[in-house]
Design a protein around this motif. Structure first.
Motif, PDB file in Angstrom:
ATOM      1  N   ALA A  91       1.847  33.711  60.809  1.00  0.00           N
ATOM      2  CA  ALA A  91       2.904  34.490  61.458  1.00  0.00           C
ATOM      3  C   ALA A  91       2.316  35.612  62.311  1.00  0.00           C
ATOM      4  O   ALA A  91       2.816  35.906  63.406  1.00  0.00           O
ATOM      5  N   HIS A  92       1.256  36.252  61.820  1.00  0.00           N
ATOM      6  CA  HIS A  92       0.594  37.320  62.585  1.00  0.00           C
ATOM      7  C   HIS A  92       0.066  36.764  63.909  1.00  0.00           C
ATOM      8  O   HIS A  92       0.290  37.340  64.974  1.00  0.00           O
ATOM      9  N   GLU A  93      -0.626  35.623  63.846  1.00  0.00           N
ATOM     10  CA  GLU A  93      -1.221  35.066  65.063  1.00  0.00           C
ATOM     11  C   GLU A  93      -0.139  34.528  66.003  1.00  0.00           C
ATOM     12  O   GLU A  93      -0.235  34.677  67.223  1.00  0.00           O
ATOM     13  N   ALA A  94       0.897  33.916  65.440  1.00  0.00           N
ATOM     14  CA  ALA A  94       2.000  33.453  66.287  1.00  0.00           C
ATOM     15  C   ALA A  94       2.711  34.651  66.916  1.00  0.00           C
ATOM     16  O   ALA A  94       3.144  34.592  68.074  1.00  0.00           O
ATOM     17  N   GLY A  95       2.814  35.756  66.167  1.00  0.00           N
ATOM     18  CA  GLY A  95       3.394  36.991  66.718  1.00  0.00           C
ATOM     19  C   GLY A  95       2.613  37.472  67.926  1.00  0.00           C
ATOM     20  O   GLY A  95       3.183  37.858  68.951  1.00  0.00           O
ATOM     21  N   HIS A  96       1.273  37.447  67.830  1.00  0.00           N
ATOM     22  CA  HIS A  96       0.431  37.770  68.991  1.00  0.00           C
ATOM     23  C   HIS A  96       0.777  36.849  70.156  1.00  0.00           C
ATOM     24  O   HIS A  96       0.955  37.303  71.283  1.00  0.00           O
ATOM     25  N   PHE A  97       0.831  35.553  69.866  1.00  0.00           N
ATOM     26  CA  PHE A  97       0.952  34.587  70.957  1.00  0.00           C
ATOM     27  C   PHE A  97       2.266  34.767  71.713  1.00  0.00           C
ATOM     28  O   PHE A  97       2.324  34.659  72.929  1.00  0.00           O
ATOM     29  N   GLN A 139       1.285  43.018  70.036  1.00  0.00           N
ATOM     30  CA  GLN A 139      -0.036  43.617  69.911  1.00  0.00           C
ATOM     31  C   GLN A 139      -0.207  44.131  68.479  1.00  0.00           C
ATOM     32  O   GLN A 139       0.762  44.302  67.751  1.00  0.00           O
ATOM     33  N   HIS A 140      -1.449  44.432  68.109  1.00  0.00           N
ATOM     34  CA  HIS A 140      -1.650  45.205  66.892  1.00  0.00           C
ATOM     35  C   HIS A 140      -0.951  46.560  67.065  1.00  0.00           C
ATOM     36  O   HIS A 140      -0.850  47.073  68.180  1.00  0.00           O
ATOM     37  N   VAL A 141      -0.504  47.135  65.967  1.00  0.00           N
ATOM     38  CA  VAL A 141       0.135  48.454  66.039  1.00  0.00           C
ATOM     39  C   VAL A 141      -0.841  49.457  66.662  1.00  0.00           C
ATOM     40  O   VAL A 141      -0.466  50.307  67.462  1.00  0.00           O
TER      41      VAL A 141
HETATM   42 ZN    ZN Z   1      -4.369  40.281  65.076  1.00  0.00          ZN
END
Ligand code: ZN
Length: 345
Positions: A285-291, A295-297
């Motif tokens: 989910a973190h990587e899909a969120g990036h895609f 961004q990182h906080v």
């Molecule tokens: Zn990341």
């Protein structure tokens, strides 16, 4: 002028007085000049547009970003500092390893293929009409600009295609994995669906041994993974599970944001398999969120300077999916909701 011409043509052929709506996908060719920016590229933004995704495809070893960008109100949003942008682009990408271009638009400079999704904050609106952009680069040469402007139709379904790039890795597609990925995205009102899992054995990409900051290069091992499935017809985002990534890396997105274009070497995210289902789901989910958008906080450059994300409601150190946690804020949910990868049920 072009509008007037279209009206004349319509009248001449006796058709409806309404011109057809402009297309929602464009492919335009331009070139970056010796001064590091292209000429203005004009494009028509249709009414009722969810977001504008701009993908600039050029040389593998050149850095790209937007030197100018304007919506239908013709107000320029980048405000690039004076002078050729190339040296500053190389400094932030190569030395600082952040890749954030100075100016008023938050954009992630990228080698080979650049992607920008607008809006990325809830206070930004798509304004229909004739917009324009300029491509910025540290190298002169031709580029292809793809512009995706999907309809603002409430699409909120994100299909995921799971690929296991390994002979031996356990199937990650367990009920616990699926329910946790579903739960994490449901915080943003995104409905994840799973198109099943496919094993791709016998490749030389089971263990990814290279990794670069701030993002992968077109020639990296990770960027070869999308080529394994470029001929698939599936909609949604590709997730590649591999046996190994460099030490300390649980996953990586091939774009932040990435190009929502199947066939691009940056289309997809990579996850190291072998984690317990909940952690595997969180990394996915973190990587899909990036895609899609996020961004990182907070990022930290080589110099020690910190670079916050462009959102107003995220807090460094708080529980957040784009740090080591699991929560998403309303502004993160908005950014995700603009992705061109989302489809209607
Ligand atoms: Zn990341």
């Amino acid at each position: 002028m072009r509008r007037a011409l279209i009206c004349l043509l319509v009248l001449a052929c006796g058709c409806s007085e309404d011109a057809p709506p402009p297309p929602r996908e464009l492919v335009l060719e331009t070139a970056v000049g010796a001064e590091g920016v292209s000429a203005d590229v004009a494009f028509e933004i249709p009414e009722g547009t969810r977001s504008i995704t701009i993908v600039v495809q050029g040389a593998d070893d050149a850095l790209y970003a937007l030197g100018a960008f304007a919506l239908g109100d013709q107000a320029e949003l980048v405000h690039l500092p004076a002078g050729a942008p190339g040296p500053a682009m190389q400094m932030t990408y190569e030395q600082e390893q952040i890749g954030q271009l100075a100016g008023d638009l938050y954009q992630s400079i990228r080698l080979g293929t650049f992607t920008h999704v607008y809006p990325y904050r809830p206070d930004q609106n798509v304004i229909a009409g004739t917009g324009f952009l300029r491509v910025a680069s540290n190298r002169s040469g031709p580029v292809t600009v793809r512009i995706l402007m999907p309809e603002d139709d409430g699409a909120n379904v994100l299909p995921l295609n799971l690929y296991v790039v390994s002979d031996t890795l356990a199937d990650p597609n367990t009920p616990e994995f699926r329910s946790e990925v579903t739960r994490l995205f449901a915080q943003a009102n995104v409905v994840v669906t799973f198109n099943g899992v496919e094993r791709i054995p016998g490749t030389a990409l089971e263990r990814i041994t290279d990794f670069s900051e701030p993002q992968e290069a077109p020639t990296s091992m990770s960027a070869m993974l999308p080529g394994l499935v470029a001929d698939r017809m599936a909609t949604g985002l590709d997730i590649f599970f591999v046996e190994g990534l460099p030490a300390g890396v649980g996953g990586l997105a091939l774009g932040t944001p990435g190009p929502p274009i199947r066939g691009s070497y940056y289309f997809g995210v990579v996850v190291r398999g072998g984690f317990p289902a909940a952690e595997l789901a969180r990394i996915t989910a973190h990587e899909a969120g990036h895609f899609l958008a996020l961004q990182h906080v907070l990022n930290r450059g080589i110099s020690g300077r910190t670079y916050p994300d462009p959102l107003d409601d995220t807090t460094p150190g708080a529980d957040n999916l784009m740090e080591g946690g699991t929560l998403l804020t309303p502004h993160q949910a908005f950014a995700l909701s603009r992705s061109a990868l989302l489809i209607t049920p």
